[in-house]
Scaffold this active site. Structure first.
Site, short mmCIF file in Angstrom:
data_model
loop_
_atom_site.label_atom_id
_atom_site.label_comp_id
_atom_site.label_asym_id
_atom_site.label_seq_id
_atom_site.Cartn_x
_atom_site.Cartn_y
_atom_site.Cartn_z
NE ARG A 42 -13.72 10.19 8.15
CZ ARG A 42 -12.71 10.11 7.37
NH1 ARG A 42 -11.82 9.02 7.79
NH2 ARG A 42 -12.51 10.47 6.10
CD GLU A 90 -6.12 0.87 8.29
OE1 GLU A 90 -5.72 1.09 7.23
OE2 GLU A 90 -6.98 0.65 8.99
CG LEU A 99 -4.59 8.85 1.30
CD1 LEU A 99 -5.23 9.60 -0.04
CD2 LEU A 99 -4.60 7.35 0.88
N GLY A 156 0.83 -1.19 -0.01
CA GLY A 156 0.02 0.11 0.02
C GLY A 156 0.93 1.38 -0.02
CG LEU A 157 -0.86 5.33 -0.26
CD1 LEU A 157 -1.62 6.29 0.58
CD2 LEU A 157 -0.16 5.80 -1.38
CB ALA A 158 2.94 2.55 4.54
NE ARG A 200 -7.63 7.52 9.03
CZ ARG A 200 -8.42 7.83 8.03
NH1 ARG A 200 -8.38 9.39 7.40
NH2 ARG A 200 -9.16 7.02 7.16
CG HIS A 216 -13.39 4.13 6.85
ND1 HIS A 216 -13.14 3.78 5.74
CD2 HIS A 216 -12.72 5.21 6.77
CE1 HIS A 216 -12.47 4.66 5.07
NE2 HIS A 216 -12.09 5.66 5.69
#
Lengths: 642, 251
Positions: A330, A425, A441, A42-44, A435, A401
């Site tokens: 949220r 995450e 991201l 993933g991004l990380a 968060r 989520h």
């Protein structure tokens, strides 16, 4: 278990610089001698793999999907925050830091969050240089929007596909390194366990998902970037393969697990509609910028929404929180939706939904304007539900989520196991108990592009490691354990499935229990009940689960079974953590800890700490350790959105 | 909630080395609110309970963005609905009595691994050959240093929306990967950041595309018709222009 955060000294704004100077370096010519394993793309994971390979380390990267481009970061819609202050609207690194730590309800480390805000600006520059097609103004500069109730416009975006574009940017950097030989990529591999030699992480055991072969991989350091554990609930917005296995194996080998009860429940998802449902779909919360949330004033009112007159509608968020209205954070939005449904005012066939109405916005701004902003989301909604939000209000309900909890890490992102790092995450570090939108991201890329290389250099520069081989007894014994476990999972597969259960049946049962008893609102009785019931579900699983096929082939039932087996153990520390945190903070609402107005009540005197769980054996109760949180630069305040 | 009854003919193949065939299954009481993949979940749960091997299929995000899922339904990659991945195709598109033939994405360059699962790693190798801007992490100029016209950014984004699912290859009578390859080449040649390496990129990516066994474009436009992200074949024209220009200069 020792929890040394290694938080650097000095003024907040100088800590990261001080730390980078204090950390040891590795000479460029020597870096190729070190082999680093990265699990997850993933991004990380993708950004860390690319960056470490660029710097000269030998990187071996693993992912569960058929290609590193598919990791679930790809599904993030809204955007990525950065403190560029391009809009000249009063933003700064300090403000992004403050918003993030306050949004997290003061349950994160100041130094980590500040660093995140600092490097946020480098991330944007990096992504632009890679060719990420961010939205632009007509003059050619980068466009920004306000997101998730932020008072400044600091969110960068690429239509509703920001996660996709950032991930493809990181994937392209990773692909370049694969081509150059800096990264060896192993797709369709699942990490089954971690291998520790002389107290340090030295490798992993993986299963080749195509042919079932168990493989040993050695390394000088192991980086986990394996995402969150939201799928413990069965229904979540996570991808189907997202799981806790890698983190859980690390926990069972001695890594502390921090704040497992911190689970973000996102308010704007498409409601559940049937037992067959496999996942929930998130609708970007940007919808709340123009949509008004309401339910009928009277419980049990089943009239069509258009026939309910204005005076008989309850715009509960606007009423209760006049200054933030529909844009409350949220956790607050989710909790209030649940409260309305609990009072019998929920709408739709299940009664588990609230309206998100664009009627007034369309009247005010024209249909065309609204479609320009949300067209793709309306289309997605219509595809799934066959309802058109232009003609009738959307129906939404909260869904699991994102998980703020994760492996405990120090300022270097190293877990309590030396040589094992956790990014994105997968770690617990930056979001506290809640968060903010467009911050996931940011954190994934901050960890991967800008933080981890310093940590790896320091670890390599201060550690003397002997060579290990894949035939080392530690590796052989872990591989044997993995094989035995797979064998145990498959032991019911001989003979008929009659009287047995499927993996999904058990997963749904666990998910339902966690959702009801450890979901949006939690209380002692419900949590204790869950703690009592989970071992029973686990027992049924191991005694009766029926998995077709064998372990030596592509077997998706077996893959799911292994992950569910870990969720069945993990669920317990999640509940235990929720039980011991007898305060409300961020996403975690303990019904016993509320203000007179039914708002979450934090208890800083007793709970201003990170809860870190240590594994003590399958039959033993895990031990709780606390890392105290001290606030030198901000004063924790009670969040108020009234 | 309405339900439908279906007959499915699904490609079953044990692994890359074995022969496959179509097998028939019937399903009753399928909710029309289900996605296609949820319908396959129901079938798999049923097969498991009957002690049979479930159908293997790739899937992950189930939101239409990861590009992992995809099968050919009655001859159409990702099924009958326009600009939709298989996971976002809902059963309300079908009616009782329908016979659905479900096959993997077929192409010389996509070997079948099991049932509906194919190996699309050739796509990764095309990207690895040049689908990037060669910048290392760090030391990049400020994001606003190079202004990019909004229309250019939008055009680049249109191309960048590709999810790499492979439907274009499955739909093409020549098994061409030109829509996929051209989407990346277009994104990067439109943006100033990507212009520096545009020639080398076009040559390298087209070369690997050919070596991986993909076919050529003969303007059938089948790829564009099935693309779940609506990627236009204008990108192929752009790629051809890039390739020719590069070949003339570097040739």
């Amino acid at each position: 278990m020792e929890l040394t955060s290694r938080t650097p000294s000095g003024p907040l704004a100088e800590k990261w610089d001080n730390h980078r100077f204090a950390n040891k370096l590795v000479n460029p010519a020597n870096r190729r001698k070190y082999k680093i394993i990265v699990v997850g793309t993933g991004l990380a994971g993708a950004s860390a793999s690319a960056t470490l390979a660029e710097q000269g380390y030998q990187v071996h990267t693993f992912c569960i999907q058929d290609s590193p481009r598919r990791a679930h970061s790809i599904a993030a819609q809204g955007g990525i925050n950065a403190a560029k202050n391009y809009q000249n609207d009063g933003d700064s690194i300090h403000r992004l830091f403050y918003d993030t730590i306050k949004g997290g309800d003061f349950r994160a480390r100041e130094a980590n969050v500040y660093r995140l805000a600092q490097v946020s600006n480098n991330i944007i520059d990096q992504c632009v240089a890679q060719g990420v097609p961010f939205a632009r103004e007509y003059g050619g500069t980068l466009a920004n929007r306000s997101f998730g109730g932020a008072q400044v416009s600091r969110t960068f975006y690429a239509r509703g596909q920001t996660g996709q574009q950032l991930l493809l940017g990181a994937y392209s950097a990773l692909s370049r390194q694969i081509h150059k030989g800096g990264v060896k990529m192993y797709p369709r591999r699942e990490m089954m366990d971690l291998v520790i030699v002389d107290g340090r992480a030295r490798g992993i055991v993986t299963r080749n998902l195509i042919n079932g072969t168990l493989e040993n991989h050695t390394a000088d350091a192991v980086i986990l970037a394996t995402g969150g554990y939201g799928n413990a609930y069965f229904l979540s917005t996570n991808a189907m393969a997202s799981n806790v296995t890698a983190s859980w194996r690390a926990y069972k080998q001695g890594a502390g697990f921090a704040n497992p009860c911190f689970v973000q429940i996102h308010p704007t998802c498409i409601p559940v509609h049937g037992d067959y449902q496999s996942k929930l779909t998130l609708m970007s919360e940007s919808l709340r910028n123009d949509g008004r949330v309401w339910v009928p004033l009277a419980a049990g009112d089943k009239r069509a929404p258009s026939t309910i007159p204005e005076a008989e509608r309850d715009y509960f968020l606007e009423k209760k929180y006049p200054s933030f209205g529909n844009l409350v954070p949220r956790d607050v939005a989710s909790r209030n939706a649940k409260e309305q449904c609990d009072q019998g005012k929920g709408v739709g066939s299940t009664g588990l939904a609230v309206y998100l109405d664009f009627g007034d916005a369309i009247k005010r701004d024209s249909q065309e304007t609204i479609l320009k902003k949300y067209g793709n989301l309306f289309q997605m909604y219509e595809k799934i539900t066959a309802g058109n939000p232009l003609n009738e209000p959307m129906m939404i309900y909260p869904a699991v989520h994102y998980t703020m909890g994760g492996l405990w890490v120090d300022y270097d992102l190293m877990t309590t196991i030396p040589g094992l790092f956790a990014l994105g995450e997968c770690n617990f570090s930056d979001h506290g108990a809640n968060r903010l939108g467009a911050s996931a991201l940011m954190q994934g890329l901050a960890d991967g592009y800008f933080v981890i290389s310093t940590s790896i250099a320091h670890y390599m520069g201060t550690t003397k490691l002997d060579a290990v081989s894949i035939t080392d007894p530690h590796f052989l014994s872990i591989q044997k354990n993995v094989g035995d476990r797979l064998h145990r999972l498959l032991r019911n597969s001989n003979g008929s499935p009659t009287g047995k259960v499927t993996v999904d049946e058990i997963h749904k049962e666990l998910g339902k229990l966690l959702w009801n008893n450890c979901g949006m609102a939690r209380n002692r009785q419900g949590l204790e009940e869950a703690l009592e019931k989970i071992p029973g579900i686990r027992e049924t699983f191991w005694d009766k689960v029926y998995i077709p096929g064998t372990g030596s082939e592509l077997n998706q039932s077996l893959e799911r079974a292994g992950r569910v087996a870990d969720f069945l153990e993990f669920g317990e520390i999640m509940v235990r953590d929720a039980l011991t945190r007898e305060e409300s903070c961020g996403c975690h609402l303990r019904e016993e800890s509320q203000t007179e107005e039914n708002e979450a009540k934090r208890d800083d005197a007793n709970f201003s700490h990170v809860s870190v769980w240590e594994y003590k054996g399958d039959e033993e109760t895990p031990v709780l350790h606390k890392e105290p949180l001290t606030f030198e630069f901000v004063t924790p305040s009670q969040r108020s959105y009234k | 909630m309405s339900t439908i009854d279906l007959t499915l003919q699904i490609w079953r193949q044990k692994n890359s080395d074995s022969l496959g065939n179509l097998q028939t299954y019937t399903l009753t009481g399928i909710s029309t609110d289900m996605s296609f993949l949820e319908m396959l979940d129901v079938l798999n749960e049923k097969l498991t309970k009957e002690g049979k091997d479930p159908v293997a299929f790739d899937h992950d995000c189930r939101e239409g963005i990861c590009g992992m899922c995809g099968s050919v339904i009655n001859g159409i990659a990702h099924g009958p609905e326009k600009e939709t991945t298989l996971c976002q195709l809902h059963m309300r598109n079908f009616k009782t009595g329908d016979i659905l033939v479900v096959e993997p994405f077929r192409s010389r360059a996509f070997p079948i691994r099991k049932d509906l699962i194919v190996d699309r790693s050739a796509f990764d190798r095309i990207i690895q050959s040049g689908g990037y801007v060669s910048v290392n992490t760090g030391g990049t100029p400020d994001g606003n240093a190079i202004p990019i016209p909004a229309e250019t950014a939008e055009l680049a984004m249109d191309a960048a929306a590709c999810i790499g699912c492979g439907a274009c290859v499955a739909a093409c009578p020549n098994g061409a990967a030109m829509l996929f390859t051209s989407a990346k080449i277009s994104q990067l040649c439109l943006l100033p950041q990507g212009k520096v390496e545009r020639k080398a990129r076009a040559l390298a990516m087209v070369k690997i595309m050919d070596e991986e066994g993909f076919g050529n474009c003969s303007n059938e436009r089948e790829c564009e018709a099935v693309c779940p992200k609506g990627i236009s074949i204008r990108n192929i024209a752009r790629m051809n222009r890039e390739f020719i220009a590069a070949a003339l200069f570097e040739g």
